[in-house]
Every structure is written in C-alpha cells, then in structure tokens.
Design a protein around this motif. Structure first.
Motif, mmCIF file in Angstrom:
data_model
loop_
_atom_site.group_PDB
_atom_site.id
_atom_site.type_symbol
_atom_site.label_atom_id
_atom_site.label_comp_id
_atom_site.label_asym_id
_atom_site.label_seq_id
_atom_site.Cartn_x
_atom_site.Cartn_y
_atom_site.Cartn_z
ATOM 1 N N UNK A 198 0.834 -1.204 0.000
ATOM 2 C CA UNK A 198 0.000 0.000 0.000
ATOM 3 C C UNK A 198 0.872 1.258 0.000
ATOM 4 N N UNK A 199 2.001 1.212 0.704
ATOM 5 C CA UNK A 199 2.926 2.341 0.681
ATOM 6 C C UNK A 199 3.466 2.570 -0.728
ATOM 7 N N UNK A 200 3.872 1.491 -1.380
ATOM 8 C CA UNK A 200 4.372 1.598 -2.763
ATOM 9 C C UNK A 200 3.311 2.207 -3.664
ATOM 10 N N UNK A 201 2.061 1.793 -3.451
ATOM 11 C CA UNK A 201 0.958 2.307 -4.267
ATOM 12 C C UNK A 201 0.743 3.808 -4.037
ATOM 13 N N UNK A 202 0.829 4.242 -2.774
ATOM 14 C CA UNK A 202 0.579 5.647 -2.439
ATOM 15 C C UNK A 202 1.642 6.564 -3.036
ATOM 16 N N UNK A 203 2.905 6.139 -2.986
ATOM 17 C CA UNK A 203 3.981 7.031 -3.443
ATOM 18 C C UNK A 203 4.316 6.846 -4.923
ATOM 19 N N UNK A 204 3.623 5.923 -5.594
ATOM 20 C CA UNK A 204 3.945 5.657 -7.000
ATOM 21 C C UNK A 204 3.848 6.883 -7.915
ATOM 22 N N UNK A 205 2.935 7.846 -7.672
ATOM 23 C CA UNK A 205 2.886 9.010 -8.572
ATOM 24 C C UNK A 205 4.069 9.968 -8.420
#
Length: 532
Positions: free
Chosen positions: A432-439
C-alpha cells in the motif's frame, strides 16, 4: 501610583531605538555569534575546565532557560548578587559553550526592562504599579467571582515551559484546586503536531535520540529548521559528525539560511511541498531497493495484512476468565506438526516460559500449562484457520490460515512470513505504501517542489549509502496545517532505511524551550502523566 517608564535609563542617559541603532545592534549580535565559536567551521570548540580567571563568587550550576538544547550554566554569585554567567565545561551537552542568548542570560535579572512589581492597567490605557498584596487579592477575588457565576471551566490556566519542574507542578496544582482541567503551556502551540505524529508512530512525542547522539550520524537531514541560528550550540554536534564521520549535511528549506550555507546539498523547495519531496525520496529508495528488508520485517508493520476496508487484521489475545488450560484446534486436518508457542502468567502472576504445542493432525490438542493470562502467541504457517480456546470452548483467539502472528496482547496482527511475500502480496502495508507514493516520480516531484530531479535522486542515494541518518526539524515543520503528516512522512523515510532505534539515527524534534517536556510531565496539559 508611579507610571512605568517606557525607555531605559543608564549612566549614558536614555537609549532610544532608532533604525540606525537597530542596525548597529544587529551587526553586533551577528559578530557575537561568529566570535562565540559554537558553530565554527573548523574543529569543534570545547572549553577547558576551570573557572574564569579574576571572577570571584560562589558558583551555582543551572540550565539555560532559552532553546531546547538546555546548555549547562555556571552562575557566579557574590554578596547575594549574580556577577557573572558562563557555560559549564562539565556539562555533556554544551561542554562549556553558550550562544549569544545564553551569554546574555544575566539580563533576565538586571535588565532595566525587567518587571519587578505588579501593574494594573488604568482607564486611560497606562500601566500603573500596585502592591503585591493588592494584586494577589484582586486576582483571587475575580477568579472566585468567575467560578461562582460561570463555573470553574470558564477559566483556563496557561503555564510556562521556561519555568522549572517545581514551578510547573505548582501551576497545575492551582488549576486543579480551582476545579478545572483547562491547562496548557507552550507545547500545544509549537509542537502539538510532533506529538500527533511521533506518539502514534513510536509511542512518545519527543526526540527519539539525544543531542549528543547526533555526533554518531553519517548523514544529517535538516528540514523545517534553522538550527545554526536557533539552536546554535546544538549544531556543534552536527559539526562533530561532519569532522569525525565525514557526515553529509543536507538541508531542505524555502529560505536560504545560515544552516543552508553549512550544507553539502541544499534543496530550496516551494513552501508547503514537504510531503511531495519526502515521497519522491522514498520512491527512489524503494525502486532502487535501498530499503532495509530485515528491519522492515522485524521492526515495522510493513509485513502486516490489510482487509478489504484497508484496516489491519487484528488477532485478539486476551485474559482468561479463570485459570484454565488452552485448546488448540485447526480447521484443516492437513496441518501436520504445526507449532504454537504461548506465553503468559500463571494464577500467581508469575511468567510462564514459552510452551510449544504441536498439532499433529488431530482436531485439537490441550496445553500442558495452565494460564491465567495469555500475553503472546507465536505460530507456524497453517493451511487452515487455527482457533485457541479455553477448556469450556470459549474462543480466546483465532488465527487466519497462512498468516503469521505479529505482536502481543497489547496489539497482535496478521502478516506475511517473508520479505518476498511482503513485496508480492498486494494487501500488505508495504504494498500500500508503494501504491501511495507511485505518482511521485522525480519528474513530478520537480514540478511540485521546484527541486531538480537529479538532486532528489542524489539525496536518496546519499541517505541510503551513508547510514545512520538523523533528521532534525522544528517549527518550520510543525506550524503547517498538515504538520502531522509532514512528520509522519519523515517516519516513513526513516523506517524504510532502518534508522529508528539506533545510535546516530532517529527523528529529532527540536523544541523551542529547554523544559517543554518537563512542563508536560508535571501536568501542564489536559491529560495527567502516568506518574501522577
């Protein structure tokens, strides 16, 4: 009654603040800071032991009342008068150094502007001196009148972080005798966001490390702080880290300050874009696999699993109603030799060593020991759901299939078993962290913050390859409306790198006053401390 004077009288006559005098004073203060050697560019200055030559008087040891460094002071008293103040060379924090504020502390006692008597505002807007007893009586009568008419909660008491623990204790005692819980001090307006971020992250809303520990860092990240001017003696430990460890100093600040001037890398980001900046650095660390996998698995919640609502899957571990044995039951007969380790207390409150219970394909097994309180459960991977029951089949805990139990009776959660699962499973906190900072690509962060993408990449690499890293911040962070989330982003960065709980690491909130924590611990807040 005598009116208060509005300008200072001295041997040389009245002194009036003019633009020219103000500029002269500013130049003198700047020169004084440079001469003090507390932030020198060369080797760290440490005062030699011994007293100042030619100064007589009895020495009292105290602490500077200004910033959060809390420098030790030696106060010389002769004929019941303070004649000299200097740094305490035996104090481990400042080692004899004082900044311009500390060196001028004697002015608190003898400055002509010091208020020595109570004053009352008259109808024409002037302040007039009154007697102490008159002041006490009028304050007491008005407070009693307000309490009688409106109740005790119509009054709020505001304490002081400059005061000693003993004084702060008396302030809160007066408030509680009055009958109200409306009591605060400076911490609420300066570092409330620190408590809101660090307390849920680490359990305590204060510096994770110590001023002296900064010398162990190999990289110092300063954001939201001008430590060179606001905590000058504290900066000597940053200087020492640079001299002894070749530590890199990285500063992020919209303003170019004296701290920025001391940095190896300076990032001048747009105000309010701190989270984007930190997220961009975190993305670089993750994409280059510079994070500490072992640390994340053993010391953080990144391997924990989230349910469909985005919440942690909690595993309940609770006290037993009576002294009973436990039943372990598996929902699958295919689970061979599944081991469960249980620890807790017996009926006398004594710790029971880990008990290892193996499922061997039977529906359930019975524990060897009797427990009055279960404090921790450890398990091996099971293909079916595992239930832990008392002898009356009352459920104590339920472990979902295939998960590992992390935690204890104060908070236990379901998670994955390996770092590879942590990265591959889309329901882990890490994913979920990877998903949040992906942009937050370097290009996007450059657009948001104004910091060049190459500088962001360089900073991330320095953080990863020069550990331990310590983060220093203060009011430039806390005073934002999103200050809590700023600090939480620092938490994410430091946990990814494994920099929490180690020498030279940490997230260090630099307070504005030396006794902020003491004032809070003495009860100058709406919540009584645990030691009351």
């Amino acid at each position: 009654m005598e009116k208060l004077k509005t300008k200072t009288e001295s041997i040389e006559g009245d002194f009036e603040i003019t633009r020219r005098n103000f500029l002269k004073i500013g130049g003198a203060v700047t020169a004084g800071i440079a001469v003090s050697n507390t932030v020198g560019a060369g080797e760290t200055k440490t005062k030699e032991s011994g007293t100042s030559p030619g100064i007589e008087g009895k020495i009292f040891h105290s602490v500077c009342p200004y910033c959060a460094v809390g420098c030790g002071m030696k106060i010389y008293v002769k004929d019941n008068k303070v004649v000299h103040i200097e740094g305490d060379e035996e104090n481990p924090i400042n080692r004899g150094s004082l900044c311009s504020k500390g060196n001028a502390a004697i002015q608190q006692i003898y400055n002509d502007f010091r208020v020595k008597e109570p004053s009352k505002k008259t109808g024409n807007g002037h302040w007039e001196k009154i007697l102490w007893n008159d002041a006490y009586n009028e304050i007491s009568e008005k407070l009693k009148a307000i309490r009688t008419k409106y109740g005790p909660d119509a009054v709020g008491f505001y304490g002081c972080s400059h005061a000693t623990n003993e004084e702060d204790y008396l302030i809160q005692k007066i408030a509680r005798i009055f009958g109200t819980n409306n009591i605060e001090h400076q911490a609420r307006k300066c570092h409330a966001s620190t408590v809101g971020a660090l307390a849920p992250s680490f359990g305590r809303g204060a510096m994770t490390n110590h001023w002296v520990d900064i010398k162990n860092a190999k990289c110092v990240f300063i954001i939201g702080s001008n430590i060179v001017e606001n905590h000058p003696v504290g900066f000597q430990w940053v200087t020492e880290a640079r001299e002894k460890n070749e530590a890199k100093i990285i500063v992020a600040d919209p303003r170019y300050t004296k701290t920025a001037n001391m940095s190896d890398i300076y990032m001048q980001h747009r105000p309010g874009t701190d989270i984007a900046l930190i997220n961009g650095i975190c993305k670089e660390i993750i994409e280059n696999k510079w994070y500490d996998e072992i640390y994340l698995m053993n010391r953080t919640n990144t391997p924990f699993l989230l349910n469909n609502e985005g919440k942690l899957i909690e595993i309940k571990i609770s006290a037993l109603p009576e002294n009973k044995k436990l039943k372990i039951r598996s929902g699958s007969d295919n689970d061979k030799a599944i081991k469960i380790k249980i620890t807790g207390k017996d009926e006398n409150g004594k710790d029971i060593p880990f008990e290892e219970i193996s499922l061997d394909g039977k529906n359930f097994v019975l524990s060897k020991n009797k427990f009055s309180f279960v404090s921790k459960i450890e398990n091996e991977k099971a293909s079916g759901e595992v239930e832990i029951l008392d002898e009356q089949d009352k459920e104590i805990s339920k472990i979902p299939a295939g998960v590992k139990v992390y935690g204890d009776c104060y908070g236990a959660y379901a998670g994955v078993w390996t770092a590879e699962e942590m990265k591959a499973n889309k329901d882990t906190v890490f994913s979920k962290l990877v998903e949040v900072i992906s942009p937050y690509t370097p290009e996007e962060v450059e657009k948001i913050t104004g910091v060049e993408k190459e500088t962001i990449k360089q900073t991330a690499e320095i953080f990863a390859k020069n550990k331990p890293v310590t983060i220093l911040y203060s009011m430039g962070t806390t005073q934002h409306t999103t200050g809590v989330q700023y600090i939480r982003s620092y938490v994410v960065l430091q946990l990814l790198l494994g920099n929490i709980g180690i020498p030279g690491g940490g997230i260090n909130a630099m307070r504005g006053i030396s006794n902020v924590q003491g004032a809070t611990d003495m009860g100058l807040c709406h919540i009584l401390p645990a030691n009351f």
